[in-house]
Scaffold this active site. Sequence first.
Site, short mmCIF file in Angstrom:
data_model
loop_
_atom_site.label_atom_id
_atom_site.label_comp_id
_atom_site.label_asym_id
_atom_site.label_seq_id
_atom_site.Cartn_x
_atom_site.Cartn_y
_atom_site.Cartn_z
N ALA A 67 -7.26 -6.57 1.07
CA ALA A 67 -7.55 -4.98 0.81
C ALA A 67 -6.76 -4.14 1.88
CB ALA A 67 -8.99 -4.55 0.49
N HIS A 82 -0.32 -1.97 2.88
CA HIS A 82 0.87 -2.47 3.78
C HIS A 82 1.83 -1.43 4.03
CE1 HIS A 82 -0.54 -6.19 5.00
NE2 HIS A 82 -0.72 -6.58 3.66
N VAL A 90 -5.93 -16.62 -23.34
CA VAL A 90 -4.88 -16.91 -23.92
C VAL A 90 -4.55 -18.25 -23.89
CG1 VAL A 90 -2.44 -16.17 -24.49
CG2 VAL A 90 -3.77 -14.46 -23.93
N LYS A 147 -0.43 -17.21 11.13
CA LYS A 147 0.14 -16.59 9.82
C LYS A 147 -0.80 -15.63 9.22
CE LYS A 147 2.72 -17.79 5.80
NZ LYS A 147 2.32 -16.47 5.19
N ARG A 154 -3.88 -17.24 -2.92
CA ARG A 154 -2.61 -16.68 -2.89
C ARG A 154 -1.77 -17.33 -4.14
NH1 ARG A 154 -3.56 -18.08 2.59
NH2 ARG A 154 -3.65 -16.19 3.98
N ILE A 160 2.90 -12.64 -7.38
CA ILE A 160 2.47 -11.50 -6.88
C ILE A 160 1.43 -11.71 -5.92
CG2 ILE A 160 1.97 -9.04 -7.19
CD1 ILE A 160 4.30 -9.85 -8.78
N SER A 186 0.76 -10.82 -1.28
CA SER A 186 0.76 -9.79 -0.51
C SER A 186 2.17 -9.36 -0.16
CB SER A 186 -0.01 -10.17 0.71
OG SER A 186 -0.42 -9.06 1.46
N CYS A 236 -32.67 -6.52 -3.65
CA CYS A 236 -32.54 -5.82 -4.84
C CYS A 236 -32.21 -6.54 -6.11
CB CYS A 236 -31.50 -4.82 -4.67
SG CYS A 236 -29.96 -5.34 -4.30
C1 LIG Z 1 -5.96 -14.06 0.86
C2 LIG Z 1 -5.13 -12.96 0.22
C3 LIG Z 1 -5.10 -11.77 0.85
C4 LIG Z 1 -4.45 -10.82 0.52
N1 LIG Z 1 -4.34 -9.42 1.16
C5 LIG Z 1 -3.56 -8.82 0.54
C6 LIG Z 1 -3.55 -7.27 1.13
O1 LIG Z 1 -4.10 -7.03 2.34
N2 LIG Z 1 -2.71 -6.28 0.81
C7 LIG Z 1 -2.07 -6.46 -0.55
O2 LIG Z 1 -1.29 -5.58 -0.82
N3 LIG Z 1 -2.16 -7.52 -1.03
C8 LIG Z 1 -2.84 -8.72 -0.80
N4 LIG Z 1 -2.99 -9.93 -1.43
C9 LIG Z 1 -2.46 -9.86 -2.63
C10 LIG Z 1 -3.06 -9.46 -3.69
O3 LIG Z 1 -4.39 -9.58 -3.76
C11 LIG Z 1 -2.33 -9.73 -5.15
O4 LIG Z 1 -1.12 -9.65 -4.91
C12 LIG Z 1 -3.00 -9.12 -6.23
O5 LIG Z 1 -4.26 -9.08 -6.23
C13 LIG Z 1 -2.31 -9.61 -7.46
O6 LIG Z 1 -2.88 -8.86 -8.47
P1 LIG Z 1 -2.84 -9.57 -10.08
O7 LIG Z 1 -3.17 -8.85 -11.10
O8 LIG Z 1 -1.32 -10.34 -10.08
O9 LIG Z 1 -3.55 -10.93 -10.19
P2 LIG Z 1 -5.12 -11.30 -10.80
O10 LIG Z 1 -5.92 -10.51 -9.80
O11 LIG Z 1 -5.42 -12.76 -10.17
O12 LIG Z 1 -5.21 -11.01 -12.28
C14 LIG Z 1 -4.84 -11.99 -13.01
C15 LIG Z 1 -5.77 -12.14 -14.27
O13 LIG Z 1 -5.23 -12.97 -15.27
C16 LIG Z 1 -6.35 -13.33 -15.81
N5 LIG Z 1 -5.65 -14.60 -16.53
C17 LIG Z 1 -4.97 -15.75 -16.14
N6 LIG Z 1 -4.92 -16.64 -17.28
C18 LIG Z 1 -5.20 -15.90 -18.17
C19 LIG Z 1 -5.12 -16.25 -19.69
N7 LIG Z 1 -4.69 -17.44 -20.15
N8 LIG Z 1 -5.68 -15.36 -20.57
C20 LIG Z 1 -6.21 -14.33 -20.19
N9 LIG Z 1 -6.23 -13.67 -18.92
C21 LIG Z 1 -5.90 -14.66 -18.15
C22 LIG Z 1 -7.01 -13.92 -14.53
O14 LIG Z 1 -8.52 -14.06 -14.99
C23 LIG Z 1 -6.99 -12.66 -13.78
O15 LIG Z 1 -7.96 -11.83 -13.97
C24 LIG Z 1 -3.58 -10.92 -0.90
C25 LIG Z 1 -3.85 -11.99 -1.68
C26 LIG Z 1 -4.80 -13.20 -0.84
C27 LIG Z 1 -5.05 -14.30 -2.12
#
Ligand SMILES: Cc1cc2nc3c(=O)[nH]c(=O)nc-3n(C[C@H](O)[C@H](O)[C@H](O)COP(=O)(O)OP(=O)(O)OC[C@H]3O[C@@H](n4cnc5c(N)ncnc54)[C@H](O)[C@@H]3O)c2cc1C
Length: 486
Positions: free
Chosen positions: A46, A49, A172, A252, A313, A343, A345, A450
Amino acid sequence: MYDIAIIGAGAVGGFVARELSRYNLKIVIFEKEVDVAGGVTKANTAIIHSGYSPKPGTIKAKLNREAIEIFPQVCKELDISYKKTGSLLIAFNEESMEAVHKKYTRGIKNGVKSLKILTKEEILAIEPNMNKNVYGALYSQDTGIVNNWDMAIAPCENAVDNGVALRTREKVYRINKSEDTFYIDTEKDQYQSKVVINCAGLFSDEINQMVGKKSFKIEPKKGQYFILDKNQGSMVNHVIFLAKSENDKNTKGMIIAPTINGNIIIGPSSQNPCNKEDMSTTVFGLNKVKSLAKDVIPNLDFSKTIKTFAGLRPKVDFAEDEENDFIIEEDQHVGGLINVAGIKSPGLTCAPSIALMVKDIVENILGKLQPKDDFNPYRKKVIRFNELDEEERNKRIKENPLYGKIVCKCENISEGEIIDAIRRNPSPTTIKGLKFRTMVGMGRCQGGFCMCSLIEILSRESNKKRLRWDGDKNSLGDKSMEKMDG
Ligand SMILES: Cc1cc2nc3c(=O)[nH]c(=O)nc-3n(C[C@H](O)[C@H](O)[C@H](O)COP(=O)(O)OP(=O)(O)OC[C@H]3O[C@@H](n4cnc5c(N)ncnc54)[C@H](O)[C@@H]3O)c2cc1C
């Protein structure tokens, strides 16, 4: 027939939906989980950057810089908790100091403002708990911290408010394209859409393969964390990154940072690819994080750990010589399918600017979009009673006595706040959903005291008689409850 079908309601899908809801479009989001923010967005560091890390010229570098410019306004409109703390990329020897200088040069190329190299004395003056052997650091003023759950909940609430249909619990599982129409099969129904936007995070490769050719594969990489109690909250004032030298694989991404809620977050570890559902923590992974953190802030008290967790990730299996960049483009083989994949970090940071880029791609496909006259950019978060002054609290209690009934004693959360969260759209149907919206049960006892009251309030408010416990095996004290029909 929808104009746009978005798959995935994480931060990226949420911001894409919100951005497109400014226009006269019929939009639906499909989410396989019971709530939004259930994927990668749920568990990360969270950090917002500032943009000195991505390689210049990449999509990441461009979107990171754009995101930093628009972030304060976006958070204001959507009432997302965000704080600019500044960050230090610290080095403990000459070799890692070289990495610090490289990031400085990269940051300048990326257009990052307010970067400064600090001496040991300057670092210790602003971070007195730092190991006295610190050598130097890169200070970046624009780094911040945010509420990661709000990064999906807020844009989704706002998108729904602006007419987007959100379908949770609708995985989906098949997509076909015939002429200009996509036929999307979910667990509940079949839908038609002109454009499909694949924001499925860890599963974006599977969505792509349902209709496109296999062009990328997601290999999840786990990161493990500690959350320390608020009484450790003053151990660091900035986001602390550990600089790594060329051959150092251990450090890292290692971060020690304040959280928006006043705790300390420490992690993540970096491990080899694992299963897409494997959110378990391990003694090995956590011990590695702990020992690295103790080298940086020796007096961190890990006996004050209130939670450990893991995030995954969504790493793309790029070839060695390929840049590890975001994939944001119309599929080369299937017109009308937009992949927003890989997508990792800084994806949380970039979600608002990714949405702007996706909007441009949609315009290339559908033609100039017509803005809506009645788009409402504003959304208010659940009232946080403990953020109000005395006068405002008394006023609220007078209007609604449930604001005076404290349910979560660790975080000081009232029944009024919980009911406010439940009556929103999308409404949380699980304890986890309530936690993400109100911080209830996120404190020292992790819901130990709670939980029963929360179950009672949630079942009463959602008018459900039968409840099923769905124990979350990987996080102590973090049980989620799922409603059943009936
Ligand atoms: C360890 C870690 C640390 C990180 N730290 C940072 C940070 O400090 N700062 C930063 O900017 N970024 C950070 N990131 C990156 C950031 O968390 C992600 O880039 C971001 O949350 C990605 O969001 P998203 O919506 O692409 O993916 P998601 O949040 O995974 O959303 C994808 C959604 O699609 C849904 N989905 C998947 N398949 C299907 C399907 N077939 N049908 C319907 N729904 C589906 C899933 O359930 C999910 O809710 C970090 C990531 C990790 C793992």
